[in-house]
Scaffold this active site. Structure first.
Site, short mmCIF file in Angstrom:
data_model
loop_
_atom_site.label_atom_id
_atom_site.label_comp_id
_atom_site.label_asym_id
_atom_site.label_seq_id
_atom_site.Cartn_x
_atom_site.Cartn_y
_atom_site.Cartn_z
N LYS A 52 0.93 8.94 5.85
CA LYS A 52 -0.15 9.22 4.89
C LYS A 52 -1.16 10.17 5.53
CE LYS A 52 0.52 4.90 2.40
NZ LYS A 52 0.22 3.48 2.25
N GLN A 96 -3.96 -0.95 3.84
CA GLN A 96 -2.51 -1.07 3.94
C GLN A 96 -2.09 -2.54 3.83
OE1 GLN A 96 -0.47 1.54 3.93
NE2 GLN A 96 1.39 0.33 4.05
N ASP A 119 -5.11 3.37 -4.59
CA ASP A 119 -3.85 2.62 -4.63
C ASP A 119 -3.57 2.14 -6.05
OD1 ASP A 119 -2.09 2.21 -2.52
OD2 ASP A 119 -3.44 0.82 -1.49
N1 GUN Z 1 2.37 -1.48 1.49
C1 GUN Z 1 3.54 -1.08 0.95
N2 GUN Z 1 3.30 -0.18 -0.03
C2 GUN Z 1 1.98 -0.01 -0.11
C3 GUN Z 1 1.13 0.79 -0.92
O1 GUN Z 1 1.57 1.54 -1.81
N3 GUN Z 1 -0.20 0.68 -0.68
C4 GUN Z 1 -0.70 -0.14 0.26
N4 GUN Z 1 -2.02 -0.19 0.41
N5 GUN Z 1 0.05 -0.90 1.04
C5 GUN Z 1 1.38 -0.84 0.84
#
Ligand code: GUN
Length: 295
Positions: A52, A96, A119
């Site tokens: 990311k 996350q 998100d």
């Molecule tokens: N863990 C797995 N996929 C995601 C996501 O799309 N966002 C976040 N914040 N954590 C994740």
């Protein structure tokens, strides 16, 4: 059969985003800013977060990583989020997941300012999505919609079967595909662990989205000829022959299913890369809102 290449589709989305950022910077505006909180050091989460950040930098976004110890208290994490909520230089906040067991994901998600919820997990975002109000769309389903758009895959009137009902993928995916959108207007069936005739239903899908987290679950006998197959699975499987000691497996048995499909996403190299494209687009939307720029 055609591969839906996440690298190509994501690169196209990112190129457009970079052009927009370049214009903003040329206007002496600040760059969009994503703040990511990572609690602990789960291997998969480390990889996702690093990716990311790398993608943010590639298109000219600012990306801040806040690392917190595995043992951080819930209050400690909530107070970091509060700081980011109040920081006008931060457009998007991403915590996350998964979080350590002693922290409530629900409380954490609800504490994020909905205007910074890139998100799309906050109840306000989820509610808007259901109501068809423009909002932050969870990055993975958003990325899949961008993939369908990039390859111009017809969806109107098709039967889409979504396997999995998570808040992150299956449920929002089912809403998007059934919505009155350029790549929506499907008739959607959502299957889950209590669906008795899942194989039969799956075999009726013109479009199948596999998001249940079971490696190789979708077999050739479960798909109809010419179906569009979207594989959301990303399970790590121990593999001593690999440098990292594991390989990534999707929810679809690619070898078996690919020859029957019209389009199929590979794993890796498919949906995962599009997820980041979705997140970046959400962050730019948050930035524009904060800066009062017309979307
Ligand atoms: N863990 C797995 N996929 C995601 C996501 O799309 N966002 C976040 N914040 N954590 C994740």
């Amino acid at each position: 059969m055609q591969i839906l290449d996440g690298k190509i589709a994501a690169a196209a989305v990112k190129e457009n985003l970079k052009k927009e950022v370049d214009i903003l910077l040329a206007q002496n505006r600040r760059a969009p800013h994503l703040a990511v909180i990572l609690v602990g050091n789960n291997g998969a989460s480390e990889t996702y977060v690093a990716s990311k950040q790398k993608n943010c930098h590639e298109i000219g976004f600012i990306s801040t990583l806040i690392r917190l110890d595995e043992n951080v208290s819930e209050e400690g994490l909530l107070s970091e989020i509060k700081k980011l909520n109040e920081d006008a230089s931060v457009d998007g906040i991403l915590v996350q997941l998964p979080l350590p067991k002693h922290i409530s994901e629900k409380k954490v998600i609800e504490s994020i300012n909905p205007n910074k919820d890139v998100d799309g997990f906050h109840p306000v975002s989820a509610g808007n999505l259901v109501l068809g109000i423009p909002t932050f769309i969870p990055a993975t389903p958003y990325g899949i919609m961008l993939m369908l758009e990039h390859y111009n895959i017809p969806t109107k009137g098709k039967h889409a079967v979504v396997i999995g009902r998570s808040n992150i993928v299956g449920r929002p995916m089912s809403i998007l595909l059934s919505s009155n959108l350029p790549h929506g207007n499907c008739t959607v069936t959502i299957c889950h662990s209590h669906t008795p005739n899942l194989e039969e239903i799956c075999a009726q899908g013109d479009i199948v989205v596999a998001a249940l987290g079971k490696p190789g679950f979708v077999k050739a006998n479960m798909v109809k000829d010419g179906a569009v197959i979207i594989d959301v699975g990303i399970t790590r499987i121990e593999d001593a022959t690999k440098k990292k000691g594991f390989r990534i497996s999707g929810d679809v048995d690619f070898e078996e299913v690919a020859p029957k499909s019209s389009y199929i996403t590979p794993v890796p190299g498919g949906v995962g890369l599009m997820t980041i494209a979705g997140l970046l687009k959400n962050t730019l939307v948050a930035y524009k809102k904060a800066e009062g720029i017309e979307a």
